[in-house]
Write a protein that holds these residues in place. Structure first.
Motif, mmCIF file in Angstrom:
data_model
loop_
_atom_site.group_PDB
_atom_site.id
_atom_site.type_symbol
_atom_site.label_atom_id
_atom_site.label_comp_id
_atom_site.label_asym_id
_atom_site.label_seq_id
_atom_site.Cartn_x
_atom_site.Cartn_y
_atom_site.Cartn_z
ATOM 1 N N GLY A 165 0.783 -1.231 0.000
ATOM 2 C CA GLY A 165 0.000 0.000 0.000
ATOM 3 C C GLY A 165 0.811 1.274 0.000
ATOM 4 N N LYS A 166 2.063 1.211 -0.403
ATOM 5 C CA LYS A 166 2.917 2.398 -0.397
ATOM 6 C C LYS A 166 3.407 2.716 -1.802
ATOM 7 N N ILE A 167 2.515 2.584 -2.759
ATOM 8 C CA ILE A 167 2.908 2.745 -4.159
ATOM 9 C C ILE A 167 3.398 4.159 -4.446
ATOM 10 N N ASN A 168 2.709 5.165 -3.940
ATOM 11 C CA ASN A 168 3.131 6.545 -4.188
ATOM 12 C C ASN A 168 4.527 6.800 -3.635
ATOM 13 N N GLU A 169 4.798 6.250 -2.414
ATOM 14 C CA GLU A 169 6.120 6.431 -1.827
ATOM 15 C C GLU A 169 7.186 5.737 -2.672
ATOM 16 N N VAL A 170 6.860 4.541 -3.187
ATOM 17 C CA VAL A 170 7.810 3.810 -4.029
ATOM 18 C C VAL A 170 8.104 4.593 -5.303
ATOM 19 N N TYR B 272 17.639 -4.075 -5.016
ATOM 20 C CA TYR B 272 17.390 -4.783 -3.756
ATOM 21 C C TYR B 272 16.441 -4.014 -2.844
ATOM 22 N N GLY B 273 16.383 -2.694 -2.989
ATOM 23 C CA GLY B 273 15.535 -1.876 -2.127
ATOM 24 C C GLY B 273 14.131 -1.668 -2.654
ATOM 25 N N PHE B 274 13.799 -2.324 -3.765
ATOM 26 C CA PHE B 274 12.486 -2.112 -4.381
ATOM 27 C C PHE B 274 11.819 -3.450 -4.714
ATOM 28 N N ALA C 154 20.730 0.845 -15.731
ATOM 29 C CA ALA C 154 21.876 0.644 -14.836
ATOM 30 C C ALA C 154 21.617 1.269 -13.459
ATOM 31 N N ARG C 155 21.021 2.456 -13.439
ATOM 32 C CA ARG C 155 20.730 3.118 -12.161
ATOM 33 C C ARG C 155 19.792 2.271 -11.306
ATOM 34 N N PHE C 156 18.782 1.694 -11.934
ATOM 35 C CA PHE C 156 17.837 0.889 -11.163
ATOM 36 C C PHE C 156 18.472 -0.417 -10.708
#
Length: 656
Positions: A94-99, A149-151, A142-144
């Motif tokens: 439920g934190k899509i906007n934050e992601v 690991y954090g997403f 490359a940036r992503f």
């Protein structure tokens, strides 16, 4: 003694409690045993299946969409691979906007992409992956990757994208694909549901729409073992996709370019077809649009520009635009007169420059008239009075019944969706078209203007091309179609598309009379100046269409009218005369005379088709055409028929 009794009583009570506890434990154990039997024996197969489903994920793999080429192999629609940034909402708490905000710190995500993502979330199941950003650069990938690991729930995927290399060229014929909607899914046959699992795009217009299932291919899938967190562990099995079939269109894209360039900035439509095979050689609708805008969702500004433009670029004019045919209708009237016994080729009328019916005067295009006019001269010089008289004698229902066999007012059956029927009027048609009983009545004076292709007559350019093909190809023509061959996506075996050939029962000597007169149009008639010294012999007929007549004693003045209210220019053509290989029907909206505005475009098309000549690029605007006296006014709506039930005070006519 009392103490001994108390001790014995306590011991008995303790034993009872022990027995009760033992019974309770046994009952619980028995219940556990029953539950164990239920789970391990009775429901064993079901729970094994659920466990497998939790352990195994079925991931659909999209087939490569079929390629579209022209008849000479020029690619009109193909695919290319690009990376997309995708989110699976079910894997995010439920934190899509934050992601998305976190992702936006190192990958540019526009407000439009955010809005589009939210809209797709509403349309898509939460466990499905939804594209947030398309066509990532290598740097963005490359940036992503270093932060992946954090997403959890966010992935970079390689997907195939549709591309239309020639942009606006032939856009209305090719069409485009767009995001698949629930309406698209609901229209699928039940047996196709599985094949569209995971499909993101669907044919929306043109050939992309009408051949969607041919182009789509067969969806494959992978069985993946996944961890409790949903991460892929290993691939268990793979079921390969089957690529979609390729389409070879009958269009010659170089001929298409010549015609589109010849139109310049003007509005209109052109159909060029081979009457023997029904193959469409050029399919032009102007103005046009870039189908690439729609593939991944068109932005609001581009949509507003296309949808609100007064020039209506999204209208597929060859099959959706309904126009009065003007004098291009006269050869069909002349043939009807011969076939039904109303005229002979030699029978002549004296044209004073008008025709009086009741208390109404219908004027000819030439002040003072054309003098003595037989059938040949009536077509070559486009004499209105000749056809006023003929229409009055034949009557509306006789005209309707004869013209219907040429496909006027009927669907041609072309392999495109949303074809329009147009209007071939009759008394019955008018009774059904109006609710008011007073408007349902057919007035005899309304018949007169039908003879020159005016009044309620409204046909599509495709209908006019098909009817002309039937006429000049000696009463025989194949149904028009855009797909020439279907190529198997795996074996590359090609199968030709063959359509029904219609054969009319028309006497050859009567057809020869009409064709001779249409050749006369290009040699000594209204199109002689355009086709003089052409290097080939062709036949044709000019036309200038009007729907709303001007008042009595008023003169038509194009310069005094808004550009969208001026007259349409039309032309029909064919060549060679004895065995036509190409038939053309075209209209240039609000351009004035058929001879000066439409015929030159047809000549450029034929020059390229027969001689390989490519004209210099010409950008044509909306210049005010020169007008003769007593010229008619143009309708307010260039695509819709204007139906006026009351008999007009005076009917003006056309000038080629």
């Amino acid at each position: 003694m009392a103490n001994l009794n108390d001790t014995g009583r306590d011991l008995r009570n303790f034993r009872k409690r022990i027995m009760a506890l033992a019974v309770f434990v046994l009952v619980c154990f028995f219940l556990l045993l029953l539950r164990f039997v239920w789970l391990q024996v009775v429901r064993h197969s079901n729970y094994v299946a659920q466990a497998e489903e939790n352990r195994i994920s079925i991931v659909p793999t999209m087939p490569s969409r079929g390629i579209i080429t022209d008849r000479n192999g020029v690619v009109l629609a193909n695919n290319y691979s690009a990376y997309t940034l995708e989110i699976t909402p079910a894997k995010i708490d439920g934190k899509i906007n934050e992601v998305i905000d976190e992702l936006a710190r190192f990958i540019e995500i526009t407000p439009y992409e955010r809005k589009r993502f939210k809209r797709r979330m509403e349309e898509t199941k939460r466990f499905e992956s939804i594209v947030l950003k398309s066509k990532l650069t290598d740097e963005e990938v490359a940036r992503f990757t270093v932060r992946r690991y954090g997403f959890p729930g966010v992935e970079v995927q390689a997907r195939m994208f549709r591309q239309y290399p020639l942009g606006e060229v032939a856009a209305h014929a090719i069409g485009y694909i767009g995001r698949i909607s629930q309406k698209d899914i609901d229209r699928l046959p039940e047996e196709e549901d599985t094949n569209y699992q995971g499909t993101t795009h669907y044919g929306k217009e043109g050939i992309e729409k009408s051949y969607e299932r041919v182009l789509h291919g067969v969806t494959g899938y992978e069985e993946m073992e996944v961890s409790a967190s949903g991460r892929a562990v290993r691939t268990l099995s793979t079921h390969s996709t089957v690529p979609g079939n390729n389409l070879v269109l009958s269009i010659d894209i170089e001929l298409q370019k010549v015609v589109e360039e010849a139109f310049g900035k003007r509005r209109g439509a052109l159909i060029a077809m081979d009457p023997a095979t029904g193959e469409i050689l050029a399919y032009v609708s102007k103005p046009t649009f870039d189908p690439n805008l729609f593939v991944d969702g068109i932005d609001q500004q581009s949509w507003d520009e296309l949808n609100t433009s007064i020039n209506r670029p999204l209208i597929n004019r060859p099959i959706r635009g309904a126009y009065p045919p003007g004098s291009t209708y006269k050869p069909f009237m002349a043939l009807a007169a011969l076939e039904l016994g109303y005229r002979t080729p030699q029978a002549a009328i004296s044209d004073p420059g008008y025709f009086v019916y009741g208390n109404h005067r219908f004027r000819d295009d030439k002040a003072g008239g054309h003098g003595l006019v037989d059938m040949y001269k009536s077509i070559v010089q486009s004499c209105d009075t000749y056809y006023y008289i003929l229409a009055a004698e034949m009557g509306v229902d006789t005209m309707h019944d004869y013209m219907k066999q040429f496909g006027f007012g009927e669907l041609t059956g072309i392999d495109l969706a949303h074809e329009r029927k147009g209007i071939l009027p009759s008394m019955e048609w008018k009774r059904k078209a109006y609710r008011n009983p007073n408007q349902q009545k057919w007035y005899p004076g309304e018949t007169i203007s039908l003879g020159i292709g005016q009044g309620y007559n409204t046909f599509t350019p495709l209908q006019l091309a098909y009817a002309t093909a039937l006429l000049v190809n000696n009463g025989s023509a194949a149904r028009p179609h855009l797909v020439k061959e279907i190529e198997d996506g795996v074996t590359h075996e090609r199968k030709p598309v063959v359509t029904e050939t219609v054969k009319l029962d028309i006497r050859q000597e009567n057809i020869d009379v009409i064709k001779k007169a249409m050749v006369g149009v290009t040699r000594e008639g209204t199109a002689a100046r355009v086709f003089g010294g052409a290097g080939y012999v062709s036949g044709g007929k000019t036309g200038t269409a009007q729907v709303i007549g001007i008042g009595k004693n008023e003169k038509y003045n194009a310069a005094a009218l808004a550009e969208h209210k001026r007259d349409h220019a039309l032309y029909t053509a064919f060549a060679p005369v004895d065995n036509p290989k190409i038939v053309i029907a075209l209209i240039v909206e609000n351009a004035g005379f058929g001879a000066s505005a439409a015929a030159p475009i047809a000549k450029k098309a034929m020059d390229y088709f027969f001689l390989g000549k490519r004209p210099a690029t010409e950008v044509t605007g909306h210049a005010v055409p020169e007008q003769p006296e007593d010229y008619p006014e143009e309708p307010d709506d260039v695509l819709q028929p204007i139906m006026t039930p009351a008999l007009p005070e005076e009917e003006n006519t056309e000038q080629e």
